[in-house]
Enzyme design. Structure first.
Site, mmCIF file in Angstrom:
data_model
loop_
_atom_site.group_PDB
_atom_site.id
_atom_site.type_symbol
_atom_site.label_atom_id
_atom_site.label_comp_id
_atom_site.label_asym_id
_atom_site.label_seq_id
_atom_site.Cartn_x
_atom_site.Cartn_y
_atom_site.Cartn_z
ATOM 1 N N SER A 8 0.842 -1.191 0.000
ATOM 2 C CA SER A 8 0.000 0.000 0.000
ATOM 3 C C SER A 8 0.878 1.241 0.000
ATOM 4 O O SER A 8 1.957 1.243 0.575
ATOM 5 C CB SER A 8 -0.887 -0.007 1.249
ATOM 6 O OG SER A 8 -1.461 1.258 1.425
ATOM 7 N N GLY A 11 6.713 8.388 -1.513
ATOM 8 C CA GLY A 11 7.049 9.395 -2.509
ATOM 9 C C GLY A 11 8.484 9.386 -3.011
ATOM 10 O O GLY A 11 8.837 10.198 -3.860
ATOM 11 N N CYS A 50 7.853 7.117 -8.918
ATOM 12 C CA CYS A 50 6.748 7.620 -8.107
ATOM 13 C C CYS A 50 6.514 9.114 -8.324
ATOM 14 O O CYS A 50 7.452 9.900 -8.306
ATOM 15 C CB CYS A 50 7.111 7.360 -6.649
ATOM 16 S SG CYS A 50 5.940 8.043 -5.512
ATOM 17 N N ARG A 95 -3.618 -0.691 -4.277
ATOM 18 C CA ARG A 95 -2.482 -0.126 -3.548
ATOM 19 C C ARG A 95 -2.789 1.291 -3.047
ATOM 20 O O ARG A 95 -2.205 1.768 -2.092
ATOM 21 C CB ARG A 95 -1.271 -0.106 -4.495
ATOM 22 C CG ARG A 95 0.000 0.322 -3.848
ATOM 23 C CD ARG A 95 1.214 0.064 -4.748
ATOM 24 N NE ARG A 95 2.401 0.131 -3.948
ATOM 25 C CZ ARG A 95 3.056 1.254 -3.677
ATOM 26 N NH1 ARG A 95 2.652 2.387 -4.188
ATOM 27 N NH2 ARG A 95 4.107 1.236 -2.896
HETATM 28 P P1 IMP Z 1 12.533 2.326 -6.443
HETATM 29 O O1 IMP Z 1 13.383 1.239 -5.865
HETATM 30 O O2 IMP Z 1 13.084 3.704 -6.167
HETATM 31 O O3 IMP Z 1 12.230 2.114 -7.885
HETATM 32 O O4 IMP Z 1 11.151 2.287 -5.642
HETATM 33 C C1 IMP Z 1 10.335 1.139 -5.554
HETATM 34 C C2 IMP Z 1 9.177 1.435 -4.632
HETATM 35 O O5 IMP Z 1 8.339 2.464 -5.169
HETATM 36 C C3 IMP Z 1 8.231 0.278 -4.432
HETATM 37 O O6 IMP Z 1 8.683 -0.675 -3.519
HETATM 38 C C4 IMP Z 1 6.971 0.972 -3.954
HETATM 39 O O7 IMP Z 1 6.990 1.254 -2.582
HETATM 40 C C5 IMP Z 1 7.012 2.289 -4.693
HETATM 41 N N1 IMP Z 1 6.117 2.317 -5.868
HETATM 42 C C6 IMP Z 1 5.860 1.346 -6.770
HETATM 43 N N2 IMP Z 1 5.039 1.761 -7.749
HETATM 44 C C7 IMP Z 1 4.747 3.055 -7.449
HETATM 45 C C8 IMP Z 1 3.950 4.045 -8.080
HETATM 46 O O8 IMP Z 1 3.364 3.863 -9.156
HETATM 47 N N3 IMP Z 1 3.868 5.229 -7.433
HETATM 48 C C9 IMP Z 1 4.503 5.493 -6.260
HETATM 49 N N4 IMP Z 1 5.319 4.596 -5.660
HETATM 50 C C10 IMP Z 1 5.428 3.392 -6.238
#
Ligand code: IMP
Length: 503
Positions: free
Chosen positions: A262, A314, A319, A418
């Site tokens: 979530s 965020g 995101c 989510r």
């Molecule tokens: P990254 O490792 O910086 O790419 O972040 C991954 C994390 O971003 C995931 O584990 C989620 O908590 C979050 N996330 C995934 N999809 C979305 C989205 O569409 N919007 C905002 N956060 C997201």
């Protein structure tokens, strides 16, 4: 009146570690990155401990069964994405649990009535040269032969020739019985100079293949994460809507740990989900919750019974929540506060609840900083999306290989659960984007390189394990000008080259 926090919230990039005294014992080979995945009482062992502090994000473009197996081999855990049907998610979990290192389920299968044209099309699609011929053309059908590139000559045969006319038939094949060990299978391969060995069950149905080329891969991975039946450990995402249906199916499929996926975890919806799990399974089902970004959020989920708690709103690379909704907090500040709350909770109750830093890891040293700030492990999306094992397509864009990576809150994933606040079942606006990330090769090599950097910094700080590191780490905020000083500067770089896949 609103409450104002006057201190700005900070990101990982704004911090540096100050080295501490390193004894001669402090060498990377002596560093252990073992870390708890789920909560435990003082003096007791956690029910699941990881060998490396990394889990993969609960996302369509990251955590499928292939990545889950590759990561478990290295000692981390994948959370299979929940934004798919209950049946499909349970099937992915079951696939990880059924995986036996070295025994490969056949993905190229035909029936004797198929043609050479079908074989060539299949080969182009899967890239695999060995095709199983089964009575019904399925991966578990009765084996009647195999086709390898030695069985046909494209220049001499028409595409319409039937498989039964040129396959190597079962009578000429050497097979082994399902249940044999990998070393027994390898002995048969070496004794008979085979390239592949079909494994069949008592009724002659195809179980899997063992390939000579995989021989080196079968050597044991010292850090691999196995359950008590020697199957790989795997996690799975759930949501706050259909848990009464999804949780039993995932547990039945063999999931070792669950996590509520979530964007915002400080809510009644998470409380109801955790309560339902505790009412139905007691403590036997392990489940993480989140995401939160402050002390109150942590305390709430701890009191609701979460087995680990995820931090981050965020900061994910895909995101756009902060831009769209104006909520979130700098990841470093959020993590530091939540880890303090975790330590206070431990002091007070004797229960240690691991904290996961989720999202926003860009450089390998951000993993090190997250651990220093108190995280027990990190969750990564973009990082894993770049590897061969992630479920998305590898494409050539402007001369560089890339892989696709999209957010769960993007129109492409449409994971409305989510972002669910109890309204109707749809995504009202996007909180994530669809993107490419530079392709970076196999997971194993990349994880080894990233963690060697983490271990090296831990040694600079005089620490041999994560807890030791957290107590010894000395962190400093840096000014924006000193960030410039931290990169190469005042020199003319010789080349910029293609997009770097290194972190
Ligand atoms: P990254 O490792 O910086 O790419 O972040 C991954 C994390 O971003 C995931 O584990 C989620 O908590 C979050 N996330 C995934 N999809 C979305 C989205 O569409 N919007 C905002 N956060 C997201």
């Amino acid at each position: 009146m609103a409450t104002y926090i006057t201190e700005p919230s900070h990101t990982f990039n704004e911090y540096l570690l100050i080295p501490g005294y390193s004894s001669s014992e402090c060498v990377p080979d002596n560093v252990s990155l073992k870390t708890p995945l789920v909560k435990f009482k003082k003096g007791e062992e956690p029910a699941i401990e990881m060998t490396i502090p990394m889990v993969s994000a609960i996302m369509q473009s990251v955590s499928g069964d292939r990545l889950a197996i590759a990561l478990a081999k290295e000692g981390g855990v994948s959370f299979i994405y929940g934004s798919q049907s209950v049946e499909d998610e349970a099937a992915m979990v079951a696939k990880v649990k059924a995986y036996k290192a070295g025994f490969v389920k056949s993905d190229s299968n035909v029936s004797p009535e198929n043609t050479l044209g079908d074989i060539l099309a299949l080969k182009a699609k899967t890239g695999h040269a060995t095709v199983a011929v089964t009575e019904d053309g399925t991966s578990q059908g009765k084996l009647v032969g195999i086709v390898s590139s030695r069985d046909y000559r494209v220049s001499r045969m028409g595409n319409e020739v039937k498989v039964k006319e040129f396959m190597t038939p079962l009578e000429k094949l050497i097979t082994a019985k399902a249940g044999c060990t990998i070393s027994e299978a390898n002995d048969v391969i070496w004794d008979n100079k085979l390239n592949s060995l079909p494994i069949v069950d008592e009724e002659g149905r195809l179980d899997s293949f063992v390939f000579r080329k995989d021989y080196d891969e079968h050597k044991k991975n010292p850090g691999e994460l196995l359950d008590d039946q020697k199957r790989y450990i795997v996690g799975a995402g759930i949501n706050t809507r259909d848990y009464a249906e999804r949780v039993p199916a995932l547990i039945e499929a063999g999931a070792d740990v669950l996590c509520i996926d979530s964007s915002e975890g400080f809510s009644d919806w998470q409380k109801f989900t955790l309560k339902w799990i505790r009412d139905n399974y007691g403590d036997s089902v392990k489940v993480g919750a989140g995401n939160v970004v402050d002390r109150e959020g942590f305390r709430f989920l701890a009191d609701c019974g979460a087995d680990f708690i995820k931090v981050g709103i965020g900061g994910g690379s895909i995101c756009i929540t902060r831009e769209t909704k104006g909520i979130g907090r700098g990841q470093a500040t959020a993590l530091i506060e939540v880890c303090q709350a975790r330590d206070e909770y431990f002091e007070e109750t004797g229960v240690y609840i691991p904290v996961c830093s989720d999202g926003g890891i860009v450089y390998d040293h951000h993993i090190t900083l997250a651990l220093a700030m108190g995280a027990d492990f990190v969750m990564l999306g973009r990082y894993f999306a770049r590897f061969d094992e992630s479920p998305t397509a590898k494409l050539l864009v402007n001369g560089n290989y890339v892989k696709e990576y999209w957010g769960e809150g993007s129109n492409r994933a449409r994971n409305w659960q989510r972002y669910d606040l109890g309204g109707d079942s749809k995504l009202h606006f996007e909180e994530g984007v669809d993107s490419y990330v530079p392709y970076a090769g196999p997971l194993k090599d990349n994880v080894a390189r990233s963690l060697s950097k983490v271990k090296s910094t831990m040694c600079n700080c005089g620490a041999l394990d994560i807890k030791d590191f957290q107590s010894k780490a000395k962190l400093t905020l840096v000014s924006s000008t000193s960030i410039v000083e931290g990169g190469a500067h005042d020199v003319i770089r010789k080349e910029s080259g293609p997009i770097s896949t290194e972190q």
